[in-house]
Enzyme design. Structure first.
Site, PDB file in Angstrom:
ATOM      1  CG  ASP A 150      -0.088  -6.015   7.096  1.00  0.00           C
ATOM      2  OD1 ASP A 150       0.366  -4.820   6.868  1.00  0.00           O
ATOM      3  OD2 ASP A 150      -1.266  -6.075   8.010  1.00  0.00           O
ATOM      4  CB  CYS A 210     -15.833   6.230   2.394  1.00  0.00           C
ATOM      5  SG  CYS A 210     -15.077   6.833   1.161  1.00  0.00           S
ATOM      6  CB  CYS A 214     -14.879   8.713   8.231  1.00  0.00           C
ATOM      7  SG  CYS A 214     -13.693   8.792   9.290  1.00  0.00           S
ATOM      8  CB  CYS A 264     -17.908   1.098  -0.037  1.00  0.00           C
ATOM      9  SG  CYS A 264     -17.327   0.894  -1.669  1.00  0.00           S
TER      10      CYS A 264
HETATM   11  C1  B12 Z   1      -0.331   1.546   8.040  1.00  0.00           C
HETATM   12  C2  B12 Z   1      -1.708   0.852   7.694  1.00  0.00           C
HETATM   13  C3  B12 Z   1      -2.654   1.223   8.343  1.00  0.00           C
HETATM   14  C4  B12 Z   1      -2.997   2.409   9.108  1.00  0.00           C
HETATM   15  C5  B12 Z   1      -3.067   3.633   7.950  1.00  0.00           C
HETATM   16  C6  B12 Z   1      -4.180   3.441   6.910  1.00  0.00           C
HETATM   17  C7  B12 Z   1      -4.057   4.259   5.684  1.00  0.00           C
HETATM   18  N1  B12 Z   1      -4.995   4.188   4.940  1.00  0.00           N
HETATM   19  O1  B12 Z   1      -2.965   4.664   5.416  1.00  0.00           O
HETATM   20  C8  B12 Z   1      -4.085   2.066   9.667  1.00  0.00           C
HETATM   21  C9  B12 Z   1      -3.677   1.445  11.346  1.00  0.00           C
HETATM   22  C10 B12 Z   1      -5.080   3.536  10.133  1.00  0.00           C
HETATM   23  C11 B12 Z   1      -4.891   1.109   8.838  1.00  0.00           C
HETATM   24  C12 B12 Z   1      -6.192   0.800   9.029  1.00  0.00           C
HETATM   25  C13 B12 Z   1      -6.801  -0.169   8.376  1.00  0.00           C
HETATM   26  N2  B12 Z   1      -6.022  -1.213   7.636  1.00  0.00           N
HETATM   27 CO1  B12 Z   1      -4.238  -1.028   7.378  1.00  0.00          CO
HETATM   28  N3  B12 Z   1      -2.457  -1.264   6.716  1.00  0.00           N
HETATM   29  C14 B12 Z   1      -1.299  -0.301   6.887  1.00  0.00           C
HETATM   30  C15 B12 Z   1      -0.254  -0.840   6.051  1.00  0.00           C
HETATM   31  C16 B12 Z   1       0.740  -1.414   6.880  1.00  0.00           C
HETATM   32  C17 B12 Z   1       0.653   0.395   5.371  1.00  0.00           C
HETATM   33  C18 B12 Z   1      -0.307   1.408   4.667  1.00  0.00           C
HETATM   34  C19 B12 Z   1       0.324   2.457   4.280  1.00  0.00           C
HETATM   35  O2  B12 Z   1       1.495   2.477   3.719  1.00  0.00           O
HETATM   36  N4  B12 Z   1      -0.298   3.643   4.353  1.00  0.00           N
HETATM   37  C20 B12 Z   1       0.022   5.045   3.883  1.00  0.00           C
HETATM   38  C21 B12 Z   1      -0.630   5.611   2.805  1.00  0.00           C
HETATM   39  C22 B12 Z   1      -0.071   6.835   2.503  1.00  0.00           C
HETATM   40  O3  B12 Z   1      -0.541   4.376   2.051  1.00  0.00           O
HETATM   41  P1  B12 Z   1      -1.986   3.458   1.167  1.00  0.00           P
HETATM   42  O4  B12 Z   1      -2.960   3.544   2.417  1.00  0.00           O
HETATM   43  O5  B12 Z   1      -1.370   2.580   0.737  1.00  0.00           O
HETATM   44  O6  B12 Z   1      -2.518   4.680   0.226  1.00  0.00           O
HETATM   45  C23 B12 Z   1      -2.259   4.915  -1.177  1.00  0.00           C
HETATM   46  C24 B12 Z   1      -3.256   5.709  -1.764  1.00  0.00           C
HETATM   47  O7  B12 Z   1      -4.150   6.392  -1.052  1.00  0.00           O
HETATM   48  C25 B12 Z   1      -2.678   6.447  -2.894  1.00  0.00           C
HETATM   49  N5  B12 Z   1      -3.229   7.290  -3.767  1.00  0.00           N
HETATM   50  C26 B12 Z   1      -3.985   6.472  -4.752  1.00  0.00           C
HETATM   51  N6  B12 Z   1      -4.511   7.485  -5.249  1.00  0.00           N
HETATM   52  C27 B12 Z   1      -4.228   8.743  -4.896  1.00  0.00           C
HETATM   53  C28 B12 Z   1      -4.867   9.937  -5.373  1.00  0.00           C
HETATM   54  C29 B12 Z   1      -4.433  11.098  -4.646  1.00  0.00           C
HETATM   55  C30 B12 Z   1      -5.013  12.290  -4.960  1.00  0.00           C
HETATM   56  C31 B12 Z   1      -3.757  10.999  -3.532  1.00  0.00           C
HETATM   57  C32 B12 Z   1      -3.221  12.086  -2.759  1.00  0.00           C
HETATM   58  C33 B12 Z   1      -3.200   9.870  -2.997  1.00  0.00           C
HETATM   59  C34 B12 Z   1      -3.603   8.576  -3.697  1.00  0.00           C
HETATM   60  O8  B12 Z   1      -1.403   6.819  -1.939  1.00  0.00           O
HETATM   61  C35 B12 Z   1      -0.962   5.950  -1.276  1.00  0.00           C
HETATM   62  C36 B12 Z   1       0.413   5.369  -1.813  1.00  0.00           C
HETATM   63  O9  B12 Z   1       1.375   6.102  -1.550  1.00  0.00           O
HETATM   64  C37 B12 Z   1      -0.938  -1.683   5.181  1.00  0.00           C
HETATM   65  C38 B12 Z   1      -0.050  -3.125   4.620  1.00  0.00           C
HETATM   66  C39 B12 Z   1       1.014  -2.527   3.566  1.00  0.00           C
HETATM   67  N7  B12 Z   1       2.321  -2.779   3.730  1.00  0.00           N
HETATM   68  O10 B12 Z   1       0.765  -1.744   2.454  1.00  0.00           O
HETATM   69  C40 B12 Z   1      -2.069  -2.223   5.758  1.00  0.00           C
HETATM   70  C41 B12 Z   1      -3.319  -2.341   4.941  1.00  0.00           C
HETATM   71  C42 B12 Z   1      -3.572  -1.259   3.902  1.00  0.00           C
HETATM   72  N8  B12 Z   1      -4.271  -2.403   5.822  1.00  0.00           N
HETATM   73  C43 B12 Z   1      -5.535  -2.901   5.436  1.00  0.00           C
HETATM   74  C44 B12 Z   1      -6.681  -3.164   6.454  1.00  0.00           C
HETATM   75  C45 B12 Z   1      -7.514  -4.483   6.241  1.00  0.00           C
HETATM   76  C46 B12 Z   1      -6.982  -2.242   7.240  1.00  0.00           C
HETATM   77  C47 B12 Z   1      -8.480  -2.014   7.917  1.00  0.00           C
HETATM   78  C48 B12 Z   1      -9.563  -2.330   7.075  1.00  0.00           C
HETATM   79  C49 B12 Z   1      -8.403  -2.607   9.206  1.00  0.00           C
HETATM   80  C50 B12 Z   1      -9.516  -2.471  10.093  1.00  0.00           C
HETATM   81  N9  B12 Z   1     -10.798  -2.794   9.691  1.00  0.00           N
HETATM   82  O11 B12 Z   1      -9.641  -1.677  11.260  1.00  0.00           O
HETATM   83  C51 B12 Z   1      -8.260  -0.259   8.184  1.00  0.00           C
HETATM   84  C52 B12 Z   1      -8.692   0.433   6.993  1.00  0.00           C
HETATM   85  C53 B12 Z   1      -8.887   1.903   7.315  1.00  0.00           C
HETATM   86  C54 B12 Z   1      -8.453   2.458   5.976  1.00  0.00           C
HETATM   87  N10 B12 Z   1      -9.784   3.434   5.479  1.00  0.00           N
HETATM   88  O12 B12 Z   1      -7.649   2.718   5.462  1.00  0.00           O
HETATM   89  C55 B12 Z   1      -5.214  -3.992   4.334  1.00  0.00           C
HETATM   90  C56 B12 Z   1      -5.933  -3.408   3.304  1.00  0.00           C
HETATM   91  C57 B12 Z   1      -6.871  -4.285   2.198  1.00  0.00           C
HETATM   92  C58 B12 Z   1      -7.561  -3.588   1.081  1.00  0.00           C
HETATM   93  N11 B12 Z   1      -8.598  -4.217   0.699  1.00  0.00           N
HETATM   94  O13 B12 Z   1      -7.161  -2.481   0.713  1.00  0.00           O
HETATM   95  C59 B12 Z   1      -3.675  -3.885   4.020  1.00  0.00           C
HETATM   96  C60 B12 Z   1      -3.080  -3.763   2.765  1.00  0.00           C
HETATM   97  C61 B12 Z   1      -3.234  -5.056   4.695  1.00  0.00           C
HETATM   98  C62 B12 Z   1      -3.186  -6.281   4.150  1.00  0.00           C
HETATM   99  N12 B12 Z   1      -2.030  -7.038   3.814  1.00  0.00           N
HETATM  100  O14 B12 Z   1      -4.287  -6.809   3.813  1.00  0.00           O
HETATM  101  N13 B12 Z   1      -3.909   0.604   8.192  1.00  0.00           N
HETATM  102  S1  SF4 Z   2     -17.476   4.001  -3.894  1.00  0.00           S
HETATM  103 FE1  SF4 Z   2     -16.745   3.283  -1.826  1.00  0.00          FE
HETATM  104  S2  SF4 Z   2     -14.523   3.977  -1.851  1.00  0.00           S
HETATM  105 FE2  SF4 Z   2     -15.240   5.182  -3.542  1.00  0.00          FE
HETATM  106  S3  SF4 Z   2     -16.146   7.281  -2.694  1.00  0.00           S
HETATM  107 FE3  SF4 Z   2     -17.896   5.507  -2.500  1.00  0.00          FE
HETATM  108  S4  SF4 Z   2     -17.681   4.752  -0.420  1.00  0.00           S
HETATM  109 FE4  SF4 Z   2     -15.772   5.855  -0.845  1.00  0.00          FE
HETATM  110  S1  SF4 Z   3     -12.007   5.677  11.603  1.00  0.00           S
HETATM  111 FE1  SF4 Z   3     -13.219   3.790  10.708  1.00  0.00          FE
HETATM  112  S2  SF4 Z   3     -14.262   4.976   8.866  1.00  0.00           S
HETATM  113 FE2  SF4 Z   3     -12.853   6.374   9.227  1.00  0.00          FE
HETATM  114  S3  SF4 Z   3     -10.984   6.047   8.159  1.00  0.00           S
HETATM  115 FE3  SF4 Z   3     -10.972   4.769   9.998  1.00  0.00          FE
HETATM  116  S4  SF4 Z   3     -11.652   2.785   9.591  1.00  0.00           S
HETATM  117 FE4  SF4 Z   3     -12.438   4.164   7.745  1.00  0.00          FE
END
Ligand code: B12
Ligand code: SF4
Ligand code: SF4
Length: 365
Positions: A150, A210, A214, A264
């Site tokens: 991270d 999920c 939310c 989930c």
């Molecule tokens: C910024 C960030 C956040 C942001 C944005 C989250 C988000 N979902 O984008 C916020 C602050 C909201 C956040 C929250 C959380 N986070 Co955070 N976060 C990050 C960080 C630093 C970057 C994520 C990122 O780039 N987001 C941008 C989106 C575009 O990327 P993405 O989430 O990876 O999504 C990919 C897929 O969705 C994908 N995709 C896949 N299939 C498909 C299909 C379609 C049709 C489309 C359109 C897209 C798509 O596209 C994206 C890749 O380009 C990472 C660490 C890292 N360097 O990766 C940790 C990370 C993702 N976070 C983590 C955690 C633990 C959390 C929380 C659980 C913390 C909490 N309990 O409060 C929550 C979970 C919320 C959630 N549902 O995501 C963990 C996730 C572990 C895991 N098992 O996945 C990470 C990996 C940190 C770590 N090293 O462990 N986080």
């Molecule tokens: S299996 Fe988990 S992540 Fe997938 S749609 Fe259901 S609740 Fe969301």
């Molecule tokens: S508000 Fe809570 S339930 Fe909604 S996407 Fe963020 S972590 Fe998941």
């Protein structure tokens, strides 16, 4: 090993005099306490292309570092040009404590489980350094590596998925079919041409629990979270005042949110680390506390409990701001009287004081 990976290996003969195999790295990772380890080839995968669109839609909010590093996030070879493989690692942080969705008490202060214990950045970085040193001894003259938890410009979930650790679910979290999604992800980008694993397959099917659970509708479509609506972003990433119109939605969430993972089905019987040795067990100050109790905790004690925890980044100041919002959003009488009674130095901070004022005013009469 998967045929796809064997053919990739035969296309390009290893350039390095490597004496370490994927299997050996996985065995060493297990010894060091990692629960999952898989290998992805260094490359640009389909899902990575979505990142710039996500930024353009404004979903990153104030997290400007994400846009600034977009070029690197498109491909790990932009982070380390000699990269050939990504060793993706998963560490379970679950504990035996109940899910927030199981806690009926409306006055309970909810803290996301990833934040309860020691700072995962430190714990996991140390483990990875040991693994990198071990790989370096065996990797040959040209060995090069970068290890991140991270902490780097890497789309960690995408590489974890392609290393076979789990699939990216509709809530965007990486889910392992055997142990669920309570996982910290980390990775070692390295110059070794390692045999890769098969990518994990999406097993969400028709489920959409999920999305439907939310509380803020932050999962705007399957696999896409608008961070600016997510309670995790509002309570952890927002640096100044929380927007007035979003405060009520925070409810009891004092720090982060776990709802989209708790509902989930793949987390119905999740893995738990050893309760005796786990660094992720909640610290006493955060274990089963009410909103009022947390507000009554003196600043010095709050600071001491945050030291070396994953919450230390946000600090006692942001925690106080959030607790004030929880008191206002829930309207809990005990929490509101705590807001009136307690006078710790941090309560006088102008932003904290404004949130206290909002909480009391919105519950007036
Ligand atoms: C910024 C960030 C956040 C942001 C944005 C989250 C988000 N979902 O984008 C916020 C602050 C909201 C956040 C929250 C959380 N986070 Co955070 N976060 C990050 C960080 C630093 C970057 C994520 C990122 O780039 N987001 C941008 C989106 C575009 O990327 P993405 O989430 O990876 O999504 C990919 C897929 O969705 C994908 N995709 C896949 N299939 C498909 C299909 C379609 C049709 C489309 C359109 C897209 C798509 O596209 C994206 C890749 O380009 C990472 C660490 C890292 N360097 O990766 C940790 C990370 C993702 N976070 C983590 C955690 C633990 C959390 C929380 C659980 C913390 C909490 N309990 O409060 C929550 C979970 C919320 C959630 N549902 O995501 C963990 C996730 C572990 C895991 N098992 O996945 C990470 C990996 C940190 C770590 N090293 O462990 N986080
Ligand atoms: S299996 Fe988990 S992540 Fe997938 S749609 Fe259901 S609740 Fe969301
Ligand atoms: S508000 Fe809570 S339930 Fe909604 S996407 Fe963020 S972590 Fe998941």
């Amino acid at each position: 090993m998967p045929a796809r990976l064997a053919s990739a290996a035969s296309r390009s003969a290893p350039r390095y005099n490597s004496n370490v195999t994927s299997a050996e790295i996985k065995a060493r990772a297990a010894e060091l306490g990692f629960d999952l380890c898989g290998i992805a080839p260094a490359g640009d995968f389909r899902e990575l292309a979505f990142f710039p669109e996500w930024i353009d839609r404004g979903y990153a909010g104030e997290m400007q570092y994400l846009a600034r590093s977009a070029e690197h996030r498109a491909d790990v070879r932009a982070v380390m040009p000699s990269a050939r493989s990504v060793v993706a690692l998963g560490t379970v942080y679950n504990t035996d404590r109940p899910y927030s969705t199981e806690i009926a008490d409306p006055a309970a202060a909810l803290i996301a489980r990833y934040a309860w214990g020691d700072d995962y950045h430190h714990v996991i970085q140390r483990r990875m350094e040991t693994l990198v040193a071990w790989m370096r001894e065996r990797g040959g003259m040209d060995f090069d590596a970068r290890a991140y938890v991270d902490t780097g410009p890497v789309q960690e979930r995408v590489y974890a998925q392609y290393a076979g650790l789990g699939w990216i679910g509709k809530n965007t979290c990486v889910i392992n079919p055997e142990i669920g999604s309570w996982l910290f992800l980390s990775e070692i980008i390295c110059s070794l041409p390692l045999e890769a694993d098969a990518p994990a397959l999406d097993q969400c099917g028709t489920c959409r629990l999920c999305l439907d659970s939310c509380p803020t509708g932050a999962i705007v479509e399957p696999y896409v979270v608008d961070a600016t609506r997510c309670l995790s972003y509002l309570t952890i990433e927002t640096r100044g005042a929380i927007a007035l119109e979003q405060r009520a939605s925070i409810g009891r969430h004092a720090y982060g949110c776990d709802i989209c993972q708790e509902v989930c089905p793949w987390n119905a019987q999740p893995a738990e680390p050893d309760a005796q040795t786990s660094p992720w067990l909640p610290r006493t100050a955060f274990d089963g506390r009410s909103i009022a109790d947390l507000w009554r905790t003196p600043d010095t004690e709050l600071r001491a409990s945050l030291k070396n925890s994953a919450m230390s980044r946000a600090g006692a100041w942001r925690l106080r701001r959030n607790i004030a919002v929880c008191a206002g959003a829930t309207g809990d009488a005990e929490a509101l009287s705590a807001l009136r009674e307690v006078s710790e130095p941090l309560c006088d901070d102008p932003i904290v004081a404004e949130h206290v004022h909002w909480a009391l005013e919105s519950n007036d009469g």
